[in-house]
Design a protein around this motif. Structure first.
Motif, PDB file in Angstrom:
ATOM      1  N   ILE A 182      18.890 130.063  80.174  1.00  0.00           N
ATOM      2  CA  ILE A 182      19.126 129.439  81.483  1.00  0.00           C
ATOM      3  C   ILE A 182      18.324 130.178  82.562  1.00  0.00           C
ATOM      4  N   ARG A 183      18.288 129.600  83.759  1.00  0.00           N
ATOM      5  CA  ARG A 183      17.528 130.254  84.834  1.00  0.00           C
ATOM      6  C   ARG A 183      18.213 131.579  85.193  1.00  0.00           C
ATOM      7  N   PRO A 184      17.433 132.620  85.490  1.00  0.00           N
ATOM      8  CA  PRO A 184      18.058 133.887  85.900  1.00  0.00           C
ATOM      9  C   PRO A 184      18.916 133.627  87.139  1.00  0.00           C
ATOM     10  N   ASP A 192      28.291 123.915  81.966  1.00  0.00           N
ATOM     11  CA  ASP A 192      28.236 123.020  83.132  1.00  0.00           C
ATOM     12  C   ASP A 192      26.904 122.273  83.182  1.00  0.00           C
ATOM     13  N   HIS A 193      25.825 122.955  82.816  1.00  0.00           N
ATOM     14  CA  HIS A 193      24.524 122.289  82.845  1.00  0.00           C
ATOM     15  C   HIS A 193      24.529 121.063  81.929  1.00  0.00           C
ATOM     16  N   ALA A 194      25.075 121.254  80.719  1.00  0.00           N
ATOM     17  CA  ALA A 194      25.115 120.138  79.753  1.00  0.00           C
ATOM     18  C   ALA A 194      25.965 119.002  80.317  1.00  0.00           C
ATOM     19  N   PHE A 196      26.485 118.303  83.539  1.00  0.00           N
ATOM     20  CA  PHE A 196      25.756 117.646  84.634  1.00  0.00           C
ATOM     21  C   PHE A 196      24.654 116.744  84.080  1.00  0.00           C
ATOM     22  N   ARG A 197      23.943 117.263  83.075  1.00  0.00           N
ATOM     23  CA  ARG A 197      22.834 116.453  82.516  1.00  0.00           C
ATOM     24  C   ARG A 197      23.380 115.158  81.940  1.00  0.00           C
ATOM     25  N   LYS A 198      24.543 115.261  81.264  1.00  0.00           N
ATOM     26  CA  LYS A 198      25.131 114.066  80.662  1.00  0.00           C
ATOM     27  C   LYS A 198      25.483 113.057  81.762  1.00  0.00           C
ATOM     28  N   ILE A 217      12.503 107.177  99.867  1.00  0.00           N
ATOM     29  CA  ILE A 217      12.812 106.555  98.561  1.00  0.00           C
ATOM     30  C   ILE A 217      13.968 107.285  97.878  1.00  0.00           C
ATOM     31  N   ILE A 218      13.875 108.609  97.803  1.00  0.00           N
ATOM     32  CA  ILE A 218      14.914 109.316  97.038  1.00  0.00           C
ATOM     33  C   ILE A 218      16.234 109.350  97.820  1.00  0.00           C
ATOM     34  N   GLY A 219      16.166 109.344  99.164  1.00  0.00           N
ATOM     35  CA  GLY A 219      17.410 109.264  99.957  1.00  0.00           C
ATOM     36  C   GLY A 219      18.125 107.962  99.643  1.00  0.00           C
ATOM     37  N   ALA A 278      14.387 117.831  94.552  1.00  0.00           N
ATOM     38  CA  ALA A 278      13.448 117.851  93.411  1.00  0.00           C
ATOM     39  C   ALA A 278      12.628 116.568  93.326  1.00  0.00           C
ATOM     40  N   GLY A 279      13.190 115.455  93.820  1.00  0.00           N
ATOM     41  CA  GLY A 279      12.513 114.171  93.628  1.00  0.00           C
ATOM     42  C   GLY A 279      11.739 113.681  94.826  1.00  0.00           C
ATOM     43  N   SER A 280      11.372 114.584  95.734  1.00  0.00           N
ATOM     44  CA  SER A 280      10.662 114.129  96.933  1.00  0.00           C
ATOM     45  C   SER A 280       9.316 114.837  97.090  1.00  0.00           C
ATOM     46  N   GLU A 281       9.370 116.105  97.520  1.00  0.00           N
ATOM     47  CA  GLU A 281       8.090 116.735  97.853  1.00  0.00           C
ATOM     48  C   GLU A 281       7.222 117.003  96.618  1.00  0.00           C
ATOM     49  N   THR A 282       7.816 117.009  95.411  1.00  0.00           N
ATOM     50  CA  THR A 282       7.011 117.118  94.186  1.00  0.00           C
ATOM     51  C   THR A 282       6.040 115.926  94.121  1.00  0.00           C
ATOM     52  N   LEU A 283       6.557 114.753  94.540  1.00  0.00           N
ATOM     53  CA  LEU A 283       5.723 113.541  94.484  1.00  0.00           C
ATOM     54  C   LEU A 283       4.697 113.522  95.611  1.00  0.00           C
ATOM     55  N   ARG A 312      11.134 130.245  85.399  1.00  0.00           N
ATOM     56  CA  ARG A 312      11.783 131.444  84.844  1.00  0.00           C
ATOM     57  C   ARG A 312      13.068 131.158  84.074  1.00  0.00           C
ATOM     58  N   ARG A 313      13.217 131.899  82.967  1.00  0.00           N
ATOM     59  CA  ARG A 313      14.422 131.801  82.154  1.00  0.00           C
ATOM     60  C   ARG A 313      14.841 133.204  81.743  1.00  0.00           C
ATOM     61  N   GLN A 314      16.159 133.338  81.471  1.00  0.00           N
ATOM     62  CA  GLN A 314      16.663 134.632  81.024  1.00  0.00           C
ATOM     63  C   GLN A 314      16.866 134.597  79.517  1.00  0.00           C
ATOM     64  N   GLN A 331       2.488 120.822  80.256  1.00  0.00           N
ATOM     65  CA  GLN A 331       3.872 120.313  80.343  1.00  0.00           C
ATOM     66  C   GLN A 331       4.277 120.346  81.820  1.00  0.00           C
ATOM     67  N   PRO A 332       3.720 119.466  82.651  1.00  0.00           N
ATOM     68  CA  PRO A 332       4.020 119.568  84.091  1.00  0.00           C
ATOM     69  C   PRO A 332       5.477 119.280  84.423  1.00  0.00           C
ATOM     70  N   PHE A 333       6.192 118.617  83.493  1.00  0.00           N
ATOM     71  CA  PHE A 333       7.611 118.325  83.715  1.00  0.00           C
ATOM     72  C   PHE A 333       8.492 119.265  82.891  1.00  0.00           C
ATOM     73  N   SER A 334       7.877 120.308  82.339  1.00  0.00           N
ATOM     74  CA  SER A 334       8.547 121.229  81.426  1.00  0.00           C
ATOM     75  C   SER A 334       9.019 120.472  80.182  1.00  0.00           C
ATOM     76  N   HIS A 378      16.319 121.612  79.861  1.00  0.00           N
ATOM     77  CA  HIS A 378      16.273 121.824  81.322  1.00  0.00           C
ATOM     78  C   HIS A 378      15.017 121.190  81.925  1.00  0.00           C
ATOM     79  N   ASN A 379      14.399 120.269  81.192  1.00  0.00           N
ATOM     80  CA  ASN A 379      13.142 119.718  81.726  1.00  0.00           C
ATOM     81  C   ASN A 379      13.431 118.768  82.876  1.00  0.00           C
ATOM     82  N   CYS A 380      12.370 118.151  83.423  1.00  0.00           N
ATOM     83  CA  CYS A 380      12.547 117.264  84.574  1.00  0.00           C
ATOM     84  C   CYS A 380      13.276 115.992  84.149  1.00  0.00           C
ATOM     85  N   ILE A 381      14.390 115.762  84.799  1.00  0.00           N
ATOM     86  CA  ILE A 381      15.186 114.590  84.435  1.00  0.00           C
ATOM     87  C   ILE A 381      14.606 113.317  85.074  1.00  0.00           C
TER      88      ILE A 381
HETATM   89  C1  HEM Z   1       5.437 114.619  89.766  1.00  0.00           C
HETATM   90  C2  HEM Z   1       6.697 114.813  90.045  1.00  0.00           C
HETATM   91  C3  HEM Z   1       7.577 115.852  89.399  1.00  0.00           C
HETATM   92  C4  HEM Z   1       7.243 116.978  88.689  1.00  0.00           C
HETATM   93  C5  HEM Z   1       5.857 117.479  88.323  1.00  0.00           C
HETATM   94  C6  HEM Z   1       8.478 117.620  88.300  1.00  0.00           C
HETATM   95  C7  HEM Z   1       8.546 118.782  87.535  1.00  0.00           C
HETATM   96  C8  HEM Z   1       9.717 119.398  87.168  1.00  0.00           C
HETATM   97  C9  HEM Z   1       9.800 120.605  86.388  1.00  0.00           C
HETATM   98  C10 HEM Z   1       8.609 121.408  85.869  1.00  0.00           C
HETATM   99  C11 HEM Z   1      11.109 120.906  86.222  1.00  0.00           C
HETATM  100  C12 HEM Z   1      11.698 122.108  85.491  1.00  0.00           C
HETATM  101  C13 HEM Z   1      11.939 123.211  86.475  1.00  0.00           C
HETATM  102  C14 HEM Z   1      12.370 124.503  85.815  1.00  0.00           C
HETATM  103  O1  HEM Z   1      12.222 124.634  84.622  1.00  0.00           O
HETATM  104  O2  HEM Z   1      12.847 125.408  86.494  1.00  0.00           O
HETATM  105  C15 HEM Z   1      11.867 119.886  86.907  1.00  0.00           C
HETATM  106  C16 HEM Z   1      13.239 119.853  86.964  1.00  0.00           C
HETATM  107  C17 HEM Z   1      13.942 118.872  87.600  1.00  0.00           C
HETATM  108  N1  HEM Z   1      13.442 117.744  88.195  1.00  0.00           N
HETATM  109 FE1  HEM Z   1      11.505 117.246  88.400  1.00  0.00          FE
HETATM  110  N2  HEM Z   1       9.524 116.885  88.768  1.00  0.00           N
HETATM  111  C18 HEM Z   1       9.026 115.786  89.441  1.00  0.00           C
HETATM  112  C19 HEM Z   1       9.750 114.769  90.020  1.00  0.00           C
HETATM  113  C20 HEM Z   1      11.120 114.642  89.951  1.00  0.00           C
HETATM  114  C21 HEM Z   1      11.879 113.503  90.394  1.00  0.00           C
HETATM  115  C22 HEM Z   1      11.279 112.214  90.969  1.00  0.00           C
HETATM  116  C23 HEM Z   1      13.201 113.816  90.227  1.00  0.00           C
HETATM  117  C24 HEM Z   1      14.430 113.011  90.527  1.00  0.00           C
HETATM  118  C25 HEM Z   1      14.502 112.007  91.310  1.00  0.00           C
HETATM  119  C26 HEM Z   1      13.268 115.151  89.652  1.00  0.00           C
HETATM  120  C27 HEM Z   1      14.439 115.813  89.347  1.00  0.00           C
HETATM  121  C28 HEM Z   1      14.492 117.014  88.687  1.00  0.00           C
HETATM  122  C29 HEM Z   1      15.741 117.710  88.398  1.00  0.00           C
HETATM  123  C30 HEM Z   1      17.142 117.262  88.788  1.00  0.00           C
HETATM  124  C31 HEM Z   1      15.392 118.874  87.715  1.00  0.00           C
HETATM  125  C32 HEM Z   1      16.337 119.946  87.163  1.00  0.00           C
HETATM  126  C33 HEM Z   1      16.658 119.571  85.727  1.00  0.00           C
HETATM  127  C34 HEM Z   1      17.561 120.555  85.016  1.00  0.00           C
HETATM  128  O3  HEM Z   1      17.562 121.722  85.326  1.00  0.00           O
HETATM  129  O4  HEM Z   1      18.270 120.124  84.102  1.00  0.00           O
HETATM  130  N3  HEM Z   1      11.983 115.614  89.497  1.00  0.00           N
HETATM  131  N4  HEM Z   1      10.998 118.977  87.467  1.00  0.00           N
END
Ligand code: HEM
Length: 495
Positions: free
Chosen positions: A97-99, A121-123, A125-127, A183-185, A297-302, A367-369, A430-433, A437-440
């Motif tokens: 898990i994250r440190p 709790d993480h499992a 929440f993910r569910k 959009i995400i709001g 997480a779902g806004s400024e990443t985009l 980061r992970r511990q 793996q930009p979404f990991s 714990h990857n990007c949901i």
């Molecule tokens: C290009 C856009 C995006 C990228 C590159 C991205 C990337 C990532 C990555 C690398 C992680 C893992 C973070 C970690 O390991 O500490 C993550 C987690 C997460 N992302 Fe994204 N993300 C994007 C967009 C989104 C969107 C649109 C949403 C939701 C609307 C979202 C929701 C989340 C959530 C909730 C987590 C935490 C998941 C968990 O810990 O179980 N992300 N994202």
């Protein structure tokens, strides 16, 4: 007086002695002492914090990997890996898990979210959120994505046509932020931030975008005595903006729970889960904490991904022309631009993949511990409690993983045109990991990136303002996410 002097000098000598002994232990006797890295980074956390607060940590980590190889000791108890095997060794296990320091909650918030939660709790929440982010559920959010993308286009058009003109110079980063937050709001908690409507940031956004402040808090947490001291002298007024942000979150979630939206949103799925699985349901506080995490997480990443794409396209006119040609030969009217139709465009997908490689929205180490009992990572037994990570920036730009790593080459993602890139190790990307714990939000992320970029280039000819060139993306600082400078572009209506 002399007694006071003796006591304080004794204290100073003891503190100094403690730090020296500790640094000496870290350098020569610590379980990670056998790993390569700069001596000072291995002796103390300070060089790491210094780079982090200077906004250069991911760049420094990349240059350390260039110098020391695929495994680098970046702090006394922390290793960084750019070997693609580390993705599986670290991220495929839910016990990593994250440190704690990197998943702490704001002061006064009791409930955990997906970022801060422990294994159980993480499992849970993910569910609860899994259904909300399935491919099927994401299709229900398309109307929202389309609505705000269209508002973006019409607002930009208003500016280009103002005073009988044809072109306008605008800061695309700001406009993209308005769009992605609205959009995400709307899809996250049933109400947007009014950014596109009012052409301005909502105060909630200004606070959550202050990642530098978060990193300052993280830095202090490495020294618990300093944290305790600072917390004891911090006046409540210093946290006023944060408290207002939490209060806005509370109101927005409360308002959403009080009404049923016209079409299902993310919250609808979580509420359905609560009904179907009362034993693992989320409390009100957990819904709030997780909704806030999703909105951030779902806004400024985009915004990063879209602004990054435009930046690289403007710096490479040939690639830009190819993308525009693909777009305009496939769509004869704007209403043909949809999640489904844009997903079939290979060049668009290649451009976006290449953008995520060169400007990953989360460029720092994920980061992970290491869990109890330790773990084997890339063939090395790493003791429990250590921090390990794959840094996206360093890994995606490593010449061990990609040919011409700093060159923007969408063709590396196109199978018929990739001989030059045969040696690329795509598993490193793996930009979404990956793993539990990857990007949901991946399906929503892909839909938004494709639809927004396609609509922009269908409607506008986009150029750097006359007499300028668009700045190199890498001149920006990174405070965990990119501190994006304004992206001034000249827009001319193409219709
Ligand atoms: C290009 C856009 C995006 C990228 C590159 C991205 C990337 C990532 C990555 C690398 C992680 C893992 C973070 C970690 O390991 O500490 C993550 C987690 C997460 N992302 Fe994204 N993300 C994007 C967009 C989104 C969107 C649109 C949403 C939701 C609307 C979202 C929701 C989340 C959530 C909730 C987590 C935490 C998941 C968990 O810990 O179980 N992300 N994202």
């Amino acid at each position: 007086m002399p007694i006071l002097f003796t006591v304080s000098s004794l204290l100073a000598t003891s503190i100094f002695g403690y730090f020296i002994t500790h640094a000496f232990y870290n350098a020569f006797f610590h379980p990670l002492a056998r790993f390569k890295g700069p001596r000072l980074w291995g002796m103390s956390r300070i060089p790491f914090i210094n780079a982090m607060l200077g906004g250069t940590l991911p760049f420094r980590v990349k240059s350390l990997h260039d110098e020391y190889g695929s495994i680098v000791r970046v702090a006394p108890d922390e290793l960084s890996f750019t070997d693609p095997k580390a993705w599986k060794d670290i991220y495929s296990h839910k016990s990593f898990i994250r440190p704690k320091i990197w998943g702490s909650r704001p002061p006064g918030v009791e409930a955990h979210n997906v970022i801060s939660a422990g294994v159980a709790d993480h499992a849970r929440f993910r569910k609860a959120f899994q259904g909300a982010f399935s491919e099927k559920a994401t299709r229900h959010y398309e109307e929202t994505v389309q609505h705000y993308s269209e508002t973006l286009i019409s607002k930009l058009k208003e500016h280009t046509l103002k005073d009988g003109g044809e072109t306008a110079v605008m800061d695309l980063v700001q406009w993209l932020n308005f769009t992605t937050f609205d959009i995400i709001g709307d899809s996250g908690w049933g109400s947007d931030f009014g950014c596109l409507r009012d052409t301005q940031y909502h105060p909630w956004i200004a606070v959550v975008l202050h990642f530098k402040a978060v990193l300052m808090a993280v830095s202090v947490m490495y020294y618990p005595w300093l944290e305790a001291f600072l917390m004891s002298i911090t006046p409540a007024s210093a946290l006023a903006d944060l408290q207002k942000t939490l209060a806005t979150t509370h109101t927005k979630v409360k308002d959403r729970l009080a009404h049923e939206p016209e079409r299902p949103d993310i919250m609808s799925h979580v509420l359905e889960h609560n009904q179907n699985f009362p034993d693992s349901s989320l409390s009100h506080g957990e819904i709030e904490a997780n909704s806030m995490a999703v909105v951030v997480a779902g806004s400024e990443t985009l915004t990063t991904a879209s602004a990054g794409a435009v930046t690289y396209l403007l710096r490479d006119p040939k690639v830009f022309r190819t993308l525009v040609e693909e777009n305009r030969t496939n769509f004869s009217s704007e209403d043909q631009i949809s999640a489904a139709s844009t997903a079939t465009l290979p060049y668009l997908t290649a451009v976006l993949n290449e953008t995520l490689r060169l400007c990953p929205p989360l460029p720092d180490g994920l980061r992970r511990q290491v869990p109890k009992g330790g773990a084997v990572i890339c063939g090395h037994l790493i003791p429990e409690g250590m921090t390990v990570s794959v840094p996206c920036w360093a890994t995606f730009r490593s010449s061990s993983n990609f040919a011409s790593p700093d060159v923007f080459s969408p063709q590396r993602w196109l199978s018929e045109d990739s001989s030059q890139f045969e040696s690329d190790n795509k598993a490193a990307f793996q930009p979404f990991s990956t793993g539990p714990h990857n990007c949901i939000g991946q399906p929503l992320a892909w839909m938004e990136m494709r639809v927004i970029l396609s609509k922009l280039i269908w409607n506008f000819d986009i150029n750097a303002p006359k007499g300028t060139t668009v700045a190199d993306w890498t001149t920006q600082k990174i405070y965990w996410t990119w501190e994006k400078s304004p992206l001034e572009v000249e827009l001319k209506s193409a219709r």
